[in-house]
Design an enzyme around this catalytic site. Structure first.
Site, PDB file in Angstrom:
ATOM      1  N   LYS A  93      37.669  40.347  36.402  1.00 15.08           N
ATOM      2  CA  LYS A  93      39.126  40.370  35.531  1.00 15.08           C
ATOM      3  C   LYS A  93      40.024  40.846  36.100  1.00 15.08           C
ATOM      4  O   LYS A  93      39.813  42.048  36.357  1.00 15.08           O
ATOM      5  CB  LYS A  93      38.792  41.069  33.839  1.00 15.08           C
ATOM      6  CG  LYS A  93      40.014  40.549  33.661  1.00 15.08           C
ATOM      7  CD  LYS A  93      39.678  40.820  31.728  1.00 15.08           C
ATOM      8  CE  LYS A  93      40.900  40.772  31.159  1.00 15.08           C
ATOM      9  NZ  LYS A  93      41.416  39.287  30.651  1.00 15.08           N
TER      10      LYS A  93
ATOM     11  N   GLY B  18      41.457  24.116  35.010  1.00 13.33           N
ATOM     12  CA  GLY B  18      40.946  25.481  35.246  1.00 13.33           C
ATOM     13  C   GLY B  18      39.258  25.077  35.307  1.00 13.33           C
ATOM     14  O   GLY B  18      38.559  26.452  35.114  1.00 13.33           O
TER      15      GLY B  18
ATOM     16  N   HIS C 237      35.940  45.619  30.418  1.00 14.70           N
ATOM     17  CA  HIS C 237      35.478  43.789  31.014  1.00 14.70           C
ATOM     18  C   HIS C 237      35.104  43.630  31.833  1.00 14.70           C
ATOM     19  O   HIS C 237      34.325  44.796  32.720  1.00 14.70           O
ATOM     20  CB  HIS C 237      36.654  42.822  31.105  1.00 14.70           C
ATOM     21  CG  HIS C 237      37.500  42.672  29.568  1.00 14.70           C
ATOM     22  ND1 HIS C 237      38.412  43.098  28.958  1.00 14.70           N
ATOM     23  CD2 HIS C 237      37.402  41.092  29.475  1.00 14.70           C
ATOM     24  CE1 HIS C 237      38.366  42.724  27.303  1.00 14.70           C
ATOM     25  NE2 HIS C 237      37.712  41.282  28.588  1.00 14.70           N
TER      26      HIS C 237
END
Length: 250
Positions: free
Chosen positions: A146, A8, A142
């Site tokens: 997200k 990633g 958040h």
């Protein structure tokens, strides 16, 4: 020197790890794994794990649950330690993680912050003392990008509370309608907006007093440093499933 394969590497956290790794000694990202990437890296990036030529000591994964199967198969085959920092895994995927850990060391934590994992243990103590006369609510915040909700960290904290309470409890995700709160409920509330890195608060609300335990991440750097600590810890371990409690000896 601990040689890392970063899974990633083109994502937001991947870029943070690349930057933070340059500040550390005896640890180096020697290769990356990413299905799609467009930036230039100082190390080779592969779209197929089987093509990797570099010597790897441990894999750190900050990617997406869709690549879990290929990661687990590669790590089991190669007997490589795996630090899983991705969240949003399904119940069946968690079973796969536990199964793979019988053959290779896997570090699995919903949050790589040392502070969050200390708070988790504080909540276990608080819940055993306060559960009888207090209502418990969890609020997590958040950024607007997200994708999983509630956060894996919110469940990490909530599950620690539930597992330490002798009575049966259940999550209630938000509230709507016209009805009273039941004692067995643990409220779970998710807020998404702007560039909030991560904020988690657990409220114990009793008669005439409120106890609040809160953690706020001011940058993503803390997650990167936690991941590197986990990688250094995991390379010396036998096959098994490890988490922050093991590393911090909590």
């Amino acid at each position: 020197m601990v040689n890392i394969l970063l899974s990633g590497c083109s994502g937001t956290m991947g870029k943070v790890l690349i930057t933070e790794c340059t500040k550390l000694e005896n640890i180096k990202i020697v290769a990356g794994f990413d299905k799609q990437y467009s930036s230039d890296f100082s190390f080779p990036v592969y779209s197929n794990l089987e093509d990797i030529k570099e010597k790897i000591d441990v894999i750190i994964d900050f990617s997406n649950p869709v690549v879990l199967d290929s990661l687990l198969k590669f790590c089991v085959k190669s007997k490589l330690p795996l630090v899983l920092c991705t969240t949003g895994f399904s119940d069946s995927q968690i079973k796969e993680i536990k199964s793979a850990s019988t053959e290779t060391p896997i570090f699995f934590s919903a949050n790589m912050s040392l502070g969050i994992n200390l708070i988790k243990n504080l909540l276990i103590k608080a819940a055993t003392v306060l559960y009888d006369g207090f209502d418990i609510e969890i609020i997590e915040k958040h950024h607007n990008k997200k994708v999983d909700s509630p956060s894996g960290t919110a469940y990490l904290l909530g599950d620690a509370i539930i597992n330490s309470i002798p009575e049966e409890n259940e999550y209630v995700h938000g509230r709507e309608g016209y009805h009273k709160r039941e004692k067995k409920e643990i409220g779970m509330h998710s807020l998404r907006g702007g560039s909030i890195v991560g904020e988690h608060e657990v409220i114990f609300a009793g008669n005439d007093e409120i106890v609040s335990i809160k953690h706020e991440a001011l940058s993503k750097n803390i997650f990167a440093m936690g991941a590197f600590k986990a990688a250094k810890y995991l390379v010396d371990q036998e096959a098994g499933l490890y988490d922050m409690d093991d590393m911090l000896d909590l």
